[in-house]
Structure formats: structure tokens, C-alpha cells
Design a protein around this motif. Structure first.
Motif, short mmCIF file in Angstrom:
data_model
loop_
_atom_site.label_atom_id
_atom_site.label_comp_id
_atom_site.label_asym_id
_atom_site.label_seq_id
_atom_site.Cartn_x
_atom_site.Cartn_y
_atom_site.Cartn_z
N GLY A 187 0.78 -1.21 0.03
CA GLY A 187 0.06 0.04 -0.06
C GLY A 187 0.62 1.41 0.06
N HIS A 188 2.04 1.39 -0.33
CA HIS A 188 2.91 2.32 -0.14
C HIS A 188 2.44 3.40 -1.25
CE1 HIS A 188 6.18 0.29 2.34
NE2 HIS A 188 5.08 0.28 2.91
N ASP A 189 2.08 2.83 -2.39
CA ASP A 189 1.59 3.71 -3.53
C ASP A 189 0.44 4.56 -3.03
OD1 ASP A 189 0.07 1.33 -3.04
OD2 ASP A 189 -0.56 1.24 -5.22
N GLY A 190 -0.55 3.89 -2.16
CA GLY A 190 -1.37 4.77 -1.70
C GLY A 190 -1.11 5.71 -0.60
N HIS A 191 -0.02 5.52 0.23
CA HIS A 191 0.71 6.38 1.12
C HIS A 191 1.03 7.47 0.86
CE1 HIS A 191 1.02 2.72 4.21
NE2 HIS A 191 -0.35 2.83 3.76
N MET A 192 1.99 7.37 -0.54
CA MET A 192 2.61 8.52 -1.23
C MET A 192 1.35 9.36 -1.73
SD MET A 192 5.69 6.89 -3.49
CE MET A 192 4.84 5.30 -3.81
N ALA A 193 0.47 8.89 -2.48
CA ALA A 193 -0.71 9.51 -3.03
C ALA A 193 -1.41 10.27 -1.92
CB ALA A 193 -1.80 8.68 -3.69
N CYS A 194 -1.72 9.70 -0.61
CA CYS A 194 -2.11 10.60 0.16
C CYS A 194 -1.36 11.81 0.66
CB CYS A 194 -2.38 9.52 1.46
SG CYS A 194 -3.66 8.30 1.78
N MET A 195 -0.31 11.48 0.86
CA MET A 195 0.53 12.80 1.27
C MET A 195 0.79 13.79 0.18
SD MET A 195 1.34 12.27 4.27
CE MET A 195 0.68 10.76 5.09
N LEU A 196 0.70 13.29 -1.06
CA LEU A 196 0.80 14.49 -2.12
C LEU A 196 -0.86 15.14 -1.93
CD1 LEU A 196 2.37 12.63 -5.07
CD2 LEU A 196 3.19 14.60 -3.78
N GLY A 197 -1.71 14.48 -1.35
CA GLY A 197 -2.98 15.11 -1.26
C GLY A 197 -2.76 16.02 -0.21
N VAL A 198 -2.41 15.61 0.90
CA VAL A 198 -1.98 16.74 2.12
C VAL A 198 -1.15 18.03 1.38
CG1 VAL A 198 -0.57 17.06 4.12
CG2 VAL A 198 -1.87 14.93 3.69
N ALA A 199 -0.17 17.60 0.45
CA ALA A 199 0.47 18.79 -0.03
C ALA A 199 -0.43 19.76 -0.82
CB ALA A 199 1.53 18.25 -1.05
N MET A 200 -1.71 19.23 -1.31
CA MET A 200 -2.52 20.19 -2.27
C MET A 200 -3.02 20.97 -1.06
SD MET A 200 -4.35 17.22 -4.32
CE MET A 200 -3.22 16.16 -5.63
#
Length: 374
Positions: A90-103
Motif C-alpha cells: 500500500g505504499h503507492d496509496g500512502h504516497m498519494a495521500c501525502m501528495l493530497g496533503v500537499a494540495m
């Protein structure tokens, strides 16, 4: 976020090989206007700084870059394109979430600064240690640190929390034996590791004690054995045994190591042997103040909070960031009761979890640094 997650899922890179994944994170963070980006941290790690409007604490959110050396078995249109590699944790999802936080940080927080850390080599336990030992870490070092892992088998979006021990310490023990080969008709003329290996395969698991959650918990698991060559005419000269040691607390790990080495010393006889350590993880000890902040945010957002009675048996190297002085905590966020388990070949991170995680972590930003402002 979903499209990005699918793209990352299709192109997994394993620990210490995450160069393309790291560059993709740099491109995304640059486009989102990060105030500063550090690259090649402890390998291929990436950290991005988002400054608040006034002085305040540094809050770090960590995710992981690496996939696994496991062949993915699925019919997904975005399944792994790299044979023998998969984002099956699930690290692909974890990265996507943190980029969502960056947004969410495009309008900056009222104070302090946010560091988004995209850490390499979590699966081997080497990444967090290497990042902290990087000479640039003092410019990044946080006051608070948060990370999360998705947890199959728990309701989707449930926020699991546990102050104190949250993930067990573990390490791999590789034992290499060297004796002297002989004809199979005259084994007495050689020095075979057969008896020593057989004895250790029985005695080392007996070092296990108690159940997870107890301070004295220990688990010793034989994971691999190899003896000589596949022939009938040779009494073997060499062998290899691999054992995983696991405890709830770091101090208990030290005593378990000592006990294991004592067993080896007693049984080795005239054999030469070497012991090597791999995949060294310290326990994750969740700070009570940081855990309380995560709880307050989850409750304010209306998420279900699961107060965990027991730590996770599996290990996480995020504990090293707490060891370095930050008030740090892991969140254990449910990814669905019917979700395949982590590291299963048919695992896939649930896209429905993306907005839940982003809201939780952006809520932590607001709680610690004040609401974001354009």
C-alpha cells in the motif's frame, strides 16, 4: 490522487532502487509549490518543506517509496508492469495521500512548517536510519512526526491508535556454518553442520515467550534452512539458517539476541560460523501527546476511533524518528474487513481510503499549526 496512485502501482520499485518514484514525487511537489525540497536523503528519500505564515513547531508526515519483491497476481488494468515487483503493502496509496496533503498546503498554515517525508527502504528497515544519519537531517528534524499504515481486516477508515508500543521490534539473524566435507560413506571423517542446524531449528523457537502486548514477549521463528549440495555422495560441509527475532520492546530484543547467541555457542562444536544481522527494526513507541492529537482530530471529523489493546506484530522503521526526539505516533487506519492481507499477491490499496487519510492529516495540520490561509 486516484490516477496518480494507479500510475505508482503500475511502476513499483523495491527498497534502495526507488529512483524513478522519487523523481516523480519531486515533480509533483515542485508543481505544488513546496518552499524547499531535499532529494537523495539516505538513498532516494525526498523531503519537502511547506512554511507557515509565522514561527512555530515543525510537523513531519512520513510515507514510504518502496514496493516489494513479490509477483502481483491480479487482473487490474493498472497492475504492476515490472515482473516480480509489486506495491503489495500500500505504499503507492500512502504516497498519494501525502501528495493530497500537499494540495491542502497550497494555502499555507498559520504558523510553523510542514515536512512531507517520502522515505526510502522501509521494507528492509534501513531507510529511516539512513535518512536520520544524512548530514541534512538537522535542517529537517521535527518536533512532531506522524505516519500511518493501512490495516487490512479492520473497517475502512477506522482510525486505530495505541500510545506506547505500537509495532514490534524485529531483526533477521543469518547463521552461516562451515565445516569439512567428506564422502557420504565416511561421514565421521568430516565436520558436518547437520546436527548443529537440526538442534538450533528446535532450540531457537523455544526462546519464544508470552504473547504480544506483554513486556516480556519474544518470538523466534525459523524462516529458512539450507544444508550442503543436493547430492547423495557428499556429507555436507556448509549450511545456512535464518531466524527472525521479534519482541515488543527494544530492551527485550537485546536479551533475546544474547540468548540466541548463547544457544549457538553451546551447540556449534568444532564448526566455524558467522552471524549476520539483516532487516533491523526497532519498536515503534507512540508518544501519548501525539497520539492524543490524532485522536482529537479523528473524533472531530466524525471518524471511528479504535483504541488498540495490542501492538502490531509486524515491524515499522518509523520508530527511529521517535527515537530521535520527535513526539511521534503511527496511525493504523483500516483498509477494509475483506481486504487481502499486506504482502498478499492480490493486495491492492483501496482508493476509497485516500480522502479519509487526507482529511485526517490535514486536520492534524490545523490542530497544531492553525488553519491554512491563502
Amino acid at each position: 490522487m486516484t490516477a496518480l496512485r494507479h500510475e505508482l502501482h503500475s511502476h513499483p520499485e523495491i527498497s534502495a532502487e526507488e529512483s524513478a518514484t522519487a523523481q516523480r514525487m519531486i515533480n509533483e511537489l515542485t508543481a505544488l509549490g513546496a518552499d524547499r525540497i531535499w532529494s537523495n536523503l539516505g538513498g532516494y528519500g525526498v523531503a519537502a518543506e511547506f512554511k507557515g505564515l509565522a514561527p512555530g513547531p515543525t510537523v513531519l508526515f512520513r510515507c514510504e517509496l518502496d514496493g516489494l519483491p513479490i509477483r502481483e497476481l491480479s487482473a487490474l488494468p493498472y497492475k504492476s508492469r515490472i515482473e516480480g515487483r509489486g506495491h503489495l503493502c500500500g505504499h503507492d496509496g500512502h504516497m498519494a495521500c501525502m501528495l493530497g496533503v500537499a494540495m491542502c498546503l497550497v494555502p499555507r498554515p498559520a504558523s510553523g512548517r510542514i515536512i512531507l517525508l517520502f522515505q526510502p527502504a522501509e521494507e528492509t528497515g534501513a531507510g529511516a536510519k539512513a535518512v536520520i544519519e544524512d548530514e541534512r537531517w538537522p535542517y529537517i528534524r521535527p518536533d512532531y512526526a506522524f505516519a500511518y499504515h493501512n490495516v487490512p481486516g479492520r473497517p475502512l477508515g477506522e482510525i486505530g491508535l495505541r500510545p506506547g508500543p505500537g509495532n514490534c521490534a524485529s531483526r533477521g539473524m543469518q547463521i552461516l556454518f562451515e565445516g569439512k566435507s567428506s564422502h557420504a560413506a565416511a561421514p565421521e571423517d568430516g565436520v558436518s553442520p547437520t546436527s548443529a542446524m537440526a538442534g538450533l531449528m528446535t532450540s531457537l523457537p523455544q526462546l519464544s515467550h508470552g504473547t504480544v502486548g506483554e513486556d516480556d514477549f519474544a518470538l523466534s521463528t525459523v524462516t529458512h534452512a539450507n544444508l550442503g549440495k543436493p547430492t547423495f555422495g557428499i556429507a555436507p560441509a556448509d549450511g545456512e539458517l535464518r531466524v527472525t527475532l521479534r519482541t515488543m520492546r527494544n530492551e527485550r530484543m537485546e536479551s533475546l539476541i544474547a540468548d540466541a547467541l548463547a544457544h549457538i555457542e553451546r551447540i556449534k562444536g568444532s564448526l566455524k560460523l558467522e552471524v549476520h544481522w539483516h532487516d533491523v527494526f526497532r519498536s515503534v513507541i507512540n508518544d501519548p501527546d501525539a497520539t492524543a492529537i490524532a485522536r482529537d482530530v479523528a473524533q472531530a471529523l466524525g471518524f471511528v476511533v479504535h483504541e488498540m489493546d495490542l501492538p502490531m506484530r509486524w515491524s515499522e522503521d518509523f520508530g527511529r524518528i521517535g527515537d530521535d526526539g520527535a513526539k511521534a505516533t503511527m496511525l493504523y487506519i483500516g483498509s477494509g474487513e475483506l481486504q487481502p492481507q499486506l504482502h498478499n499477491p492480490d493486495y491492492d490499496f483501496p482508493d476509497a481510503l485516500l480522502p479519509i487519510v487526507v482529511h485526517q492529516f490535514c486536520g492534524i495540520v490545523d490542530r497544531l499549526l492553525g488553519p491554512t490561509k491563502p
